[in-house]
Design an enzyme around this catalytic site. Sequence first.
Site, mmCIF file in Angstrom:
data_model
loop_
_atom_site.group_PDB
_atom_site.id
_atom_site.type_symbol
_atom_site.label_atom_id
_atom_site.label_comp_id
_atom_site.label_asym_id
_atom_site.label_seq_id
_atom_site.Cartn_x
_atom_site.Cartn_y
_atom_site.Cartn_z
ATOM 1 N N HIS A 126 0.821 -1.216 0.000
ATOM 2 C CA HIS A 126 0.000 0.000 0.000
ATOM 3 C C HIS A 126 0.851 1.261 0.000
ATOM 4 C CE1 HIS A 126 -3.500 -2.606 1.737
ATOM 5 N NE2 HIS A 126 -3.407 -2.696 0.450
ATOM 6 N N SER A 180 -3.086 -9.253 10.354
ATOM 7 C CA SER A 180 -4.002 -8.842 9.288
ATOM 8 C C SER A 180 -5.275 -9.672 9.395
ATOM 9 C CB SER A 180 -3.378 -9.050 7.908
ATOM 10 O OG SER A 180 -4.351 -8.794 6.900
ATOM 11 N N SER A 181 -6.425 -9.016 9.260
ATOM 12 C CA SER A 181 -7.686 -9.749 9.280
ATOM 13 C C SER A 181 -8.053 -10.235 7.876
ATOM 14 C CB SER A 181 -8.791 -8.874 9.863
ATOM 15 O OG SER A 181 -8.784 -7.624 9.222
#
Length: 249
Positions: free
Chosen positions: A122, A193-194
């Site tokens: 990102h 992280s989900s």
Amino acid sequence: MQTLTAQMCAEKIRNAKRVVALTGAGISTAAGIPDFRGPKGLYVTRAYDPDTVFDISRFDHAPDEFYRFTHDLFQVIDTLKPTFTHGFLAEIERQGKLQCLVTQNIDPLHQLAGSRNVIPIHGNYATSRCRKCHAPYDLKWLRTKLGQEEVVHCDACGGLVKPDVVFFGEMVNGLDEAEREVTGCDLLLVLGSSLNVYPAAGLAHIQHADVCIVNKGHVNLPARSNRYYADTDLDSFFTDVFGLMGLDG
Ligand SMILES: [Zn+2]
């Protein structure tokens, strides 16, 4: 999903030849970086709406909200130190175990911990670019300018400057390389992280390798025989793994 213990995780890392890690916001919360969307998140306490802050079409005509957010974020970042888990990942990279680290985070904590092969999917604030003439700028320049003006403009043409953070509506950074690394690994660690944000989350859907997930809270990944999950605090879990791997001291 099958329960992952520290013992199993240590063994899997020890037996693996090529490890790749995918990290999300949960690895940085212990450092004091707010999970942006959590109850004490930066967006909530300062009333930022991530959907507008990181909207690329909005940025071009109203960049002031993004820059107010950036100003606040930099003040938080300056007080932060990498967590134990950041350090653990840097250590297994030094030992030649970890080949690559793909992060969804825009903070610099992996680099500060000493990780080298980092794909910031990102983006991050290390570099910026003029939207008009594409002149490149580094972080030092950006920070100096932010001390002088509320919205940062290009030295060359006066155009709007945008840090290379990936906004909604923009292509993610280094996805091909991340996919190559994940395809070539025999163990994927998914930490903090989900797995709700795509395309990064898609990397965890690999079939051929074991996937070990450590995250406090639900993870959005269907169960499979080679997927293991520990719903727990990252730093205490990896302190145990570190000891079990005989990496003490
Ligand atoms: Zn310019």
